[in-house]
Design an enzyme around this catalytic site. Structure first.
Site, mmCIF file in Angstrom:
data_model
loop_
_atom_site.group_PDB
_atom_site.id
_atom_site.type_symbol
_atom_site.label_atom_id
_atom_site.label_comp_id
_atom_site.label_asym_id
_atom_site.label_seq_id
_atom_site.Cartn_x
_atom_site.Cartn_y
_atom_site.Cartn_z
ATOM 1 N N CYS A 128 -0.417 -3.649 -10.486
ATOM 2 C CA CYS A 128 -1.669 -2.949 -10.195
ATOM 3 C C CYS A 128 -1.709 -1.630 -10.963
ATOM 4 C CB CYS A 128 -1.746 -2.695 -8.691
ATOM 5 S SG CYS A 128 -3.243 -1.863 -8.215
ATOM 6 N N CYS A 135 7.562 -4.829 14.719
ATOM 7 C CA CYS A 135 7.158 -4.340 13.397
ATOM 8 C C CYS A 135 7.894 -3.044 13.072
ATOM 9 C CB CYS A 135 5.638 -4.129 13.347
ATOM 10 S SG CYS A 135 5.025 -3.043 14.634
#
Ligand SMILES: C[S@@+](CC[C@H](N)C(=O)[O-])C[C@H]1O[C@@H](n2cnc3c(N)ncnc32)[C@H](O)[C@@H]1O
Length: 441
Positions: free
Chosen positions: A75, A395
């Site tokens: 990117c 998480c």
């Protein structure tokens, strides 16, 4: 932006190691520098951004001696964009890093795991089906930027598409910039959330001033042209309203869990697992670890809209789902109805960080939990005391290990751990830990 007082504009340094986030660090002119986009063993020239908590923050501009693990970022706005942490690093090394992090946190509590299963991963680009994007008016160009915040800062990155977002959302950023720039008060729009279901996509525009007639015309045309549901949000989440397309304003997005014969409906601001491919793997792993039979009762803590509860209810005798958000609980009940699972499920709104007194926790059950980053909270021991098994979806490696230590103290043994790469190229780690009763309990 952190303070830049008396700091050089750029610095050249040798990267000595990595922070927990996977950023490089090194020493220069007596300070510890944290450098995004740099790998241990490299000498880099980095742009200094500021100082935070006694460390100087910088991003890599040039690399003098690339190490073997370095790869070309895919990117153009990496490493400036804060959306990804580590595109410059071979993907398999990122996975090993995440696994090492979990092992390190467990060993901090002297916890040993029976089996560390191979890390599960999927597509490394176009995986995100939800994102909250910043919006910022840029005076010098006379338009807004829409995108992720800059690394270590609060400015919004100048971008037109994002390869982390699923196709359908990835290319919406440029058109959103054009849309918001033309609206009546672009400086009063601080963020836009984008989210994709399996069949439709939506955006939620936060606006600090009322929308005008011409804004509604622009939003209607955008909704038509890009086939996207447009919601406005004038205050808290309770103000989220669907404006376009015309039709049922309460229509929901959906995703299918085909393997489990479950279809989930959700609102544009409900919590959903961000990576659909990994969510499927996660559900399979959770069901395998719960090892359910038709006589099993399940308690699903932090159940959201029923993502795990409903697949579990396909086999188990009953599932009790507990969750703080009453809108998620209502949605979980509607999801049970649409899947013909109402008689096997009960969903209740409860703050699980406080004691709750529910009759159902007094019989034997298998327990599943998927708490936020802050972990299971002070009631974990009480919830688990009658559990036959505990399957923990986490998480956060740090709170996962802290909670695993609590379970260990009350007689559970960590039998298996597996990492799931829910957010490739970021420092986010998703874990499934499976706990059985230890012999000493
Ligand atoms: C990681 S999400 C998991 C949701 C669900 N298991 C799923 O897979 O979609 C964590 C959930 O915990 C809920 N939550 C946060 N704090 C809570 C609390 N104190 N008590 C109960 N639920 C809470 C959030 O609303 C959210 O739905």
């Amino acid at each position: 932006m952190p303070s830049r007082r008396r700091l050089p504009r750029t610095v050249e340094l040798e990267v000595l190691g990595q922070t927990e986030d996977g950023f490089g660090f090194g020493l220069a002119v007596g300070s510890k520098y944290v450098v995004k986009g740099a790998l241990p063993g490299e000498v880099v020239s980095a742009r200094v951004l500021g100082r935070r908590k006694g460390q100087v923050l910088a991003i890599t501009e040039t690399v003098q001696n690339a190490v073997d693990d370095r790869t070309e970022p895919f990117c153009a706005v990496f490493p400036r964009c804060g959306g990804c942490s580590n595109q410059q690093w071979e993907y398999r090394e990122q996975l090993k890093f995440k696994e090492r992090w979990v092992r390190r946190e467990l060993s901090r509590h002297q916890l040993w795991c029976g089996s560390f299963m191979p890390t599960q991963h999927g597509s490394t680009t176009h995986y995100r089906r939800r994102a909250r994007l910043g919006v910022r008016w840029i005076d010098k160009v006379g338009e807004v930027y829409v995108g992720f915040r800059e690394t270590f800062g609060s400015y919004v990155v100048d971008m037109n598409r994002c390869p982390a977002l699923v196709t359908g959302l990835a290319e919406l950023i440029g058109p959103l910039r054009a849309l918001i720039t033309r609206m009546s008060a672009p400086k009063k729009i601080p963020q836009v959330e984008v989210v994709a279901g399996d069949k439709a996509r939506a955006l939620v525009l936060r606006h600090l001033e009322p929308l005008t007639v011409s804004d509604f015309n622009l939003l209607s045309a955008f909704s038509n042209a890009y086939d996207v549901w447009v919601y406005g949000q004038s205050g808290g989440y309770e103000t989220v309203t669907r404006h376009f397309p015309a039709g049922d304003p309460n229509a929901k997005l959906t995703y299918e869990l085909a393997n489990d014969g479950v279809s989930i409906e959700f609102g544009p601001t409900d919590f959903i697992q961000v990576n659909s491919e990994i969510n499927h793997l996660l559900i399979s792993a959770v069901l395998k670890e719960l090892d359910l039979g038709p006589e099993d009762r399940v308690i699903d803590l932090f159940c959201g809209i029923g993502n795990f509860s409903l697949p579990a209810a396909r086999t188990a005798k009953s599932v009790l789902g507990l969750e703080i958000s009453s809108t998620s609980v209502e949605q979980a009940r509607r999801n049970a109805e649409r899947n013909d699972l109402s008689s096997a499920t009960t969903f209740l709104a409860s703050d699980l960080y406080r004691p709750i007194n529910n009759e159902l926790t007094k019989t034997d059950y298998k327990m599943l939990l998927d708490p936020p980053r802050s972990g299971a909270g002070p009631e974990l021991g009480r919830f688990a005391h009658r559990a036959k098994r505990v399957v923990y979806v986490s998480c956060n490696p740090t709170t996962f290990a802290d909670d695993a230590a609590v379970l260990d103290r009350i007689g559970f043994q960590l039998e298996r751990v597996q990492v799931f790469d829910m957010f490739p190229h970021t420092n986010h780690v998703e874990i499934v830990g499976s706990f059985g009763r230890s012999e000493r309990s």
